[in-house]
Design a protein around this motif. Structure first.
Motif, PDB file in Angstrom:
ATOM      1  N   ASP A   1       0.830  -1.214   0.000  1.00 32.30           N
ATOM      2  CA  ASP A   1       0.000   0.000   0.000  1.00 32.30           C
ATOM      3  C   ASP A   1       0.864   1.263   0.000  1.00 32.30           C
ATOM      4  O   ASP A   1       0.500   2.271  -0.599  1.00 32.30           O
ATOM      5  CB  ASP A   1      -0.944   0.012   1.207  1.00 32.30           C
ATOM      6  N   THR A   2       2.012   1.181   0.679  1.00 33.49           N
ATOM      7  CA  THR A   2       2.947   2.322   0.687  1.00 33.49           C
ATOM      8  C   THR A   2       3.395   2.592  -0.748  1.00 33.49           C
ATOM      9  O   THR A   2       3.415   3.745  -1.201  1.00 33.49           O
ATOM     10  CB  THR A   2       4.185   1.992   1.563  1.00 33.49           C
ATOM     11  N   LEU A   3       3.725   1.524  -1.446  1.00 32.78           N
ATOM     12  CA  LEU A   3       4.185   1.619  -2.836  1.00 32.78           C
ATOM     13  C   LEU A   3       3.079   2.176  -3.742  1.00 32.78           C
ATOM     14  O   LEU A   3       3.325   3.025  -4.595  1.00 32.78           O
ATOM     15  CB  LEU A   3       4.601   0.216  -3.305  1.00 32.78           C
ATOM     16  N   LYS A   4       1.853   1.696  -3.495  1.00 30.84           N
ATOM     17  CA  LYS A   4       0.710   2.164  -4.294  1.00 30.84           C
ATOM     18  C   LYS A   4       0.524   3.673  -4.175  1.00 30.84           C
ATOM     19  O   LYS A   4       0.128   4.337  -5.121  1.00 30.84           O
ATOM     20  CB  LYS A   4      -0.584   1.518  -3.773  1.00 30.84           C
ATOM     21  N   LEU A   5       0.819   4.185  -2.967  1.00 39.30           N
ATOM     22  CA  LEU A   5       0.596   5.613  -2.725  1.00 39.30           C
ATOM     23  C   LEU A   5       1.643   6.506  -3.357  1.00 39.30           C
ATOM     24  O   LEU A   5       1.372   7.681  -3.609  1.00 39.30           O
ATOM     25  CB  LEU A   5       0.573   5.883  -1.219  1.00 39.30           C
ATOM     26  N   ILE A   6       2.849   5.980  -3.570  1.00 47.77           N
ATOM     27  CA  ILE A   6       3.897   6.899  -4.028  1.00 47.77           C
ATOM     28  C   ILE A   6       4.407   6.646  -5.444  1.00 47.77           C
ATOM     29  O   ILE A   6       5.208   7.427  -5.939  1.00 47.77           O
ATOM     30  CB  ILE A   6       5.104   6.979  -3.049  1.00 47.77           C
ATOM     31  N   ALA A   7       3.963   5.560  -6.085  1.00 49.01           N
ATOM     32  CA  ALA A   7       4.475   5.308  -7.440  1.00 49.01           C
ATOM     33  C   ALA A   7       3.357   4.873  -8.384  1.00 49.01           C
ATOM     34  O   ALA A   7       2.335   4.351  -7.951  1.00 49.01           O
ATOM     35  CB  ALA A   7       5.560   4.246  -7.389  1.00 49.01           C
TER      36      ALA A   7
ATOM     37  N   LYS B   1      -2.550  10.801  -6.133  1.00 43.81           N
ATOM     38  CA  LYS B   1      -1.546  10.257  -5.210  1.00 43.81           C
ATOM     39  C   LYS B   1      -0.372  11.196  -4.964  1.00 43.81           C
ATOM     40  O   LYS B   1       0.266  11.145  -3.930  1.00 43.81           O
ATOM     41  CB  LYS B   1      -1.076   8.890  -5.697  1.00 43.81           C
TER      42      LYS B   1
ATOM     43  N   LEU C   1       0.375   0.774   6.824  1.00 43.75           N
ATOM     44  CA  LEU C   1       1.383   1.262   5.868  1.00 43.75           C
ATOM     45  C   LEU C   1       2.754   1.138   6.513  1.00 43.75           C
ATOM     46  O   LEU C   1       3.071   1.877   7.431  1.00 43.75           O
ATOM     47  CB  LEU C   1       1.159   2.729   5.534  1.00 43.75           C
TER      48      LEU C   1
ATOM     49  N   TYR D   1      10.220   0.320   4.647  1.00 42.78           N
ATOM     50  CA  TYR D   1      11.117  -0.776   4.272  1.00 42.78           C
ATOM     51  C   TYR D   1      12.122  -1.050   5.391  1.00 42.78           C
ATOM     52  O   TYR D   1      12.979  -0.224   5.665  1.00 42.78           O
ATOM     53  CB  TYR D   1      11.797  -0.448   2.942  1.00 42.78           C
TER      54      TYR D   1
ATOM     55  N   ARG E   1       8.511  11.554  -5.206  1.00 42.52           N
ATOM     56  CA  ARG E   1       7.620  12.715  -5.158  1.00 42.52           C
ATOM     57  C   ARG E   1       8.308  13.991  -5.661  1.00 42.52           C
ATOM     58  O   ARG E   1       7.722  15.068  -5.626  1.00 42.52           O
ATOM     59  CB  ARG E   1       7.133  12.941  -3.718  1.00 42.52           C
TER      60      ARG E   1
END
Lengths: 227, 204
Positions: A88-94, B74, B84, B87, B103
């Motif tokens: 979900d982290t990946l979905k939000l930023i890429a 997003k 969330l 890594y 970003r």
């Protein structure tokens, strides 16, 4: 709207670099693929022993070692994101496209490293002559791309599925089979001393399959990833 | 700048999780989502941030006079939530640098340094995240979310794993952000609710 290539390539690089850094520290996929390659290669060379094996059989054995070793590592690429709850982290930023291409590039690299390790060992273990090394390299390269593409798209399907288990092998078999059949056929030609006329049609088929599979995977990925 | 939700409904396995939720959040008008455990607050936050799709209804992001397209949304969102994760094999700095590059945050290293100083993580930036306590990870998640100064900030359980100093910093952040940005948070804590201008009860 014109496609802006530089931000896209930069995003792919950032995502690829993250996967590379993670892998260099955990070595999970590297250990899996190299150990599997070594074990399969040892098992095959011991079972064949000192028999004089025909080039056609050698080509099939080589691709069995490559495909099964690849299968052991491909699923890892998306499964680790789901298991570590970073998907979900990946979905939000890429963007989905860049995520797919970065993961695909990582699988291509992983398989390339495995090929550099396995193929010389295989040739050494069976002590035979490769009559057309250039053709073998081209076959391995196209096979690498085909396997990595199939492995990446199946990996995301598995990662999103509730019951994973042995799904990877079951789902990937029909997708990988065409790549394997054409690659074995092209490798046979590279191993033989005969003329290489037929090679063009095999390479064209492999290249076409790679392009179709990569395009279809890119189109499908967003739906699977966002579902 | 405006977040508009219209008649959101969601079902899982034919069981209704959310039913006809509508509200509007804007700068100066922070929205808190409340409801008992399992009422669907997290599902609603995930729908608002486009992680999952609703079965009915929709979410509109208004920014600079236009409605943002799904693929644009997003870039303008920051989200902090227990689901969330960051890594674990990477250092705190590498995690933040990863977000900053994706970003396209200008002067990223300076901003990372400033934010880390603010939450007391400066001395830990080069440590891998798996060595962090849950409280430190929560602070890092906040930095990850606000690094790009998103116009829309979503927080699921703002106080989760934080000590009193961490909670004070989060309240300061809420106070500051809600003035000129859209803030939506999910909580059942009475003190958290004092930072909301509207409370939306989420119930099945």
């Amino acid at each position: 709207m014109p496609m802006r290539w530089w931000p896209l390539l930069n995003e792919i690089w950032v995502l690829f670099r993250k996967d590379l850094l993670q892998e260099l520290r955990s070595k999970a996929a590297l250990n899996a693929i190299f150990l599997f390659a070594l074990v399969t290669l040892t098992a095959v060379s011991y079972s064949i022993g000192s028999f004089n094996v025909a080039p056609d059989m050698l080509a099939a054995l080589l691709w069995i070692v490559i495909v099964f070793s690849g299968l052991s590592a491909f699923a890892h690429i998306f499964l680790k994101e789901e298991e570590a709850q970073t998907a979900d982290t990946l979905k939000l930023i890429a963007r989905p496209t860049t995520i797919f291409l970065a993961k695909w590039a990582f699988n291509v690299l992983l398989l390339t490293l495995m090929l550099l390790f396995t193929v010389p060992l295989f040739i050494g273990a069976f002590n035979f002559t490769v009559y057309h090394p250039g053709l073998l390299i081209l076959t391995l390269l196209l096979g690498d791309i085909g396997l990595a593409t199939a492995g990446t798209i199946i990996a995301v399907l598995i990662a999103r599925a509730a019951r994973r288990g042995a799904l990877f092998s079951v789902l990937s078999f029909p997708v990988l089979l065409p790549v394997m059949i054409i690659a074995i056929s092209a490798t046979k030609i590279a191993f033989r001393a005969d003329p290489t006329d037929l090679f063009i049609s095999e390479i064209t088929a492999m290249l076409s399959f790679d392009i179709v599979l990569l395009t279809a995977s890119l189109l499908l990925f967003e739906f699977i990833w966002n579902d | 700048m405006l977040l508009e939700t219209q008649h959101i409904s969601k079902r899982y396995n034919r069981k209704s999780i959310l039913k006809d939720i509508s509200f509007t959040a804007r700068p100066g008008h922070a929205v808190a989502l409340t409801g008992f455990n399992g009422s669907g607050k997290t599902t609603l936050i995930k729908i608002l941030t486009h992680i999952i799709r609703p079965d009915e209804g929709g979410v509109r992001y208004h920014l600079s006079g236009t409605i943002l397209r799904t693929e644009e949304v997003k870039q303008h969102i920051g989200l902090v939530g227990p689901y969330l994760q960051l890594y674990q094999e990477l250092t705190a700095f590498e995690n933040l640098q990863f977000a900053a590059r994706l970003r396209q945050v200008p002067h990223a290293e300076k901003r990372i340094g400033e934010l880390a100083e603010e939450v007391g993580l400066s001395a830990h930036l080069n440590k891998r995240v798996h060595a962090f306590s849950s409280g430190m990870q929560q602070r890092l998640k906040y930095l990850f979310a606000i690094l790009s100064k998103p116009e829309f900030l979503f927080i699921d359980e703002p106080r989760s794993n934080l000590d009193s100093a961490g909670v004070a910093w989060v309240y300061h952040l809420l106070e500051k952000y809600k003035q000129d940005r859209v803030v939506v948070f999910a909580t059942n804590d009475e003190q958290d609710l004092t930072y909301a201008d509207e409370v939306v009860a989420v119930a099945k």
